[in-house]
Design an enzyme around this catalytic site. Sequence first.
Site, PDB file in Angstrom:
ATOM      1  N   GLU A   1      43.375  56.149  31.393  1.00 34.22           N
ATOM      2  CA  GLU A   1      42.229  55.433  31.069  1.00 34.22           C
ATOM      3  C   GLU A   1      41.475  54.887  32.354  1.00 34.22           C
ATOM      4  O   GLU A   1      41.919  54.555  33.438  1.00 34.22           O
ATOM      5  CB  GLU A   1      42.803  54.175  30.367  1.00 34.22           C
ATOM      6  CG  GLU A   1      41.716  53.206  29.969  1.00 34.22           C
ATOM      7  CD  GLU A   1      42.282  51.905  29.338  1.00 34.22           C
ATOM      8  OE1 GLU A   1      41.534  50.857  29.165  1.00 34.22           O
ATOM      9  OE2 GLU A   1      43.356  51.357  29.706  1.00 34.22           O
TER      10      GLU A   1
ATOM     11  N   ASP B   1      49.381  43.887  43.857  1.00 38.55           N
ATOM     12  CA  ASP B   1      48.023  43.364  44.329  1.00 38.55           C
ATOM     13  C   ASP B   1      48.440  41.901  45.138  1.00 38.55           C
ATOM     14  O   ASP B   1      49.359  41.139  44.737  1.00 38.55           O
ATOM     15  CB  ASP B   1      47.481  42.772  42.960  1.00 38.55           C
ATOM     16  CG  ASP B   1      46.109  42.205  43.189  1.00 38.55           C
ATOM     17  OD1 ASP B   1      45.520  42.099  44.081  1.00 38.55           O
ATOM     18  OD2 ASP B   1      45.763  41.691  42.064  1.00 38.55           O
TER      19      ASP B   1
ATOM     20  N   ASP C   1      46.628  38.778  46.905  1.00 42.15           N
ATOM     21  CA  ASP C   1      45.405  38.228  46.923  1.00 42.15           C
ATOM     22  C   ASP C   1      45.307  37.051  47.969  1.00 42.15           C
ATOM     23  O   ASP C   1      46.339  36.105  47.626  1.00 42.15           O
ATOM     24  CB  ASP C   1      44.920  37.798  45.431  1.00 42.15           C
ATOM     25  CG  ASP C   1      43.478  37.368  45.377  1.00 42.15           C
ATOM     26  OD1 ASP C   1      42.886  36.577  46.326  1.00 42.15           O
ATOM     27  OD2 ASP C   1      43.032  37.650  44.121  1.00 42.15           O
TER      28      ASP C   1
END
Length: 431
Positions: free
Chosen positions: A51, A116, A118
């Site tokens: 995807e 991830d 951040d």
Amino acid sequence: MPLALTSSSDYDPACLPDLLPLYYRRLFPFSQYYRWLNYGGVQKNYFTNREFSFTLKDDIYVRYQSFSTQNELEKEMQKMNPYKIDIGAIYSHRPNQHNTVKSGTFQALEKELVFDIDMTDYDDVRSCCSAADICSKCWTLMTVAIRILDRALRDDFGFQHLLWVYSGRRGVHCWVCDEAARKLSVAARSAVAEYLSLVKGGDDTVKKVVLTDPIHPFIRESLAVVEHYFPQYALQEQDILGRKESVDKVLALMPEDVRNEVQQDFKNEKKPEIRWKLVKEHAARKQATAKKGQHFEKEIMLQYCYPRLDVNVSKGVNHLLKSPFSVHPKTGRISVPMDLKELDTFDPFAVPTISLICEELDRPRTGEEEEKVDDDKEKENEKDAAERRKIRDYKRTSLAKYVKHFDQFLDGMARTWKGELLRKSDLQKEF
């Protein structure tokens, strides 16, 4: 006050609709990108069932895009010119046909194990910037995070193919691309993410790191990394033992009896380095006399410097993550692979913006190059010439070194695909 990364001096977000078509037509490294996500063609339909999701102008979000070939992906991206590209899982069926599949049978099967990190998650422990801003001072937190996680994923879990990518604004992503990582279940991904998580609790939790005896070897290894960066980063640049407000935050992480003694000591000593030495001496004394482990100086270091993961991103197989070589619409910076051999000198402000590389493309070539191009034109047929020209195009820009690093990463993976394909053909011969 150091320069904060809010916008890039040469980038204007209003120009993005004009720059993206040029970027996708002449600069985006499609052949490397396909080579990565096709994984050597070892598994059938691996690329086809992947995807992609695109964010278009005005925040229009298109999910479940999928493509049969590199050419199809190129054409679609050049037609849609996405502001942002996200990569999702490999599904049981083609994502673009998910509506035609019997309900409940369309499922996410595999995906890279991703992380991830951040900078906004560190706002309670950085004084130089907040929210989306970063500067060279707090970027050290990303360096520490990469050092700790890269070591753990390689040494503790045995993964080899780790692609670290700068997000283009205020964080980093890690794609663990080993076959074993791609096949992990949700439970296994959660277990890895939990193993790597030490800082727990939200804004209302004062003490976010609690160590118990014996200290796990993984924590000891992580502490060694933190200790290397702590004096310069926390004591000097963030000045955590300087202003009263910062000092109070550190004191709040100590046992009450120690806190009172340290407060007395600080009245006579103002230098941050010596203040920290006093804290460590108190910790050593406390450890010698206390029945259970007292590790408050280590807990302080970890709370201020240890990587803060968004564990939900790592846990789900179907979770989407921003693609390498996507452009950050706010800063214009390209999301580039990072070379860990140059990690300590990596500068997020030096990462090229789309406006810079498009401008570099328009600079006149030197005469020598012009001649060579004319020769090539005669020798090659049209299709080859176009392909070769595209390869030459990014090489004329600041993007070149990042694509080169991506190529080296792919070469490392290709060696394992080769072994895998040989193994498969040997197995077939046995029947």
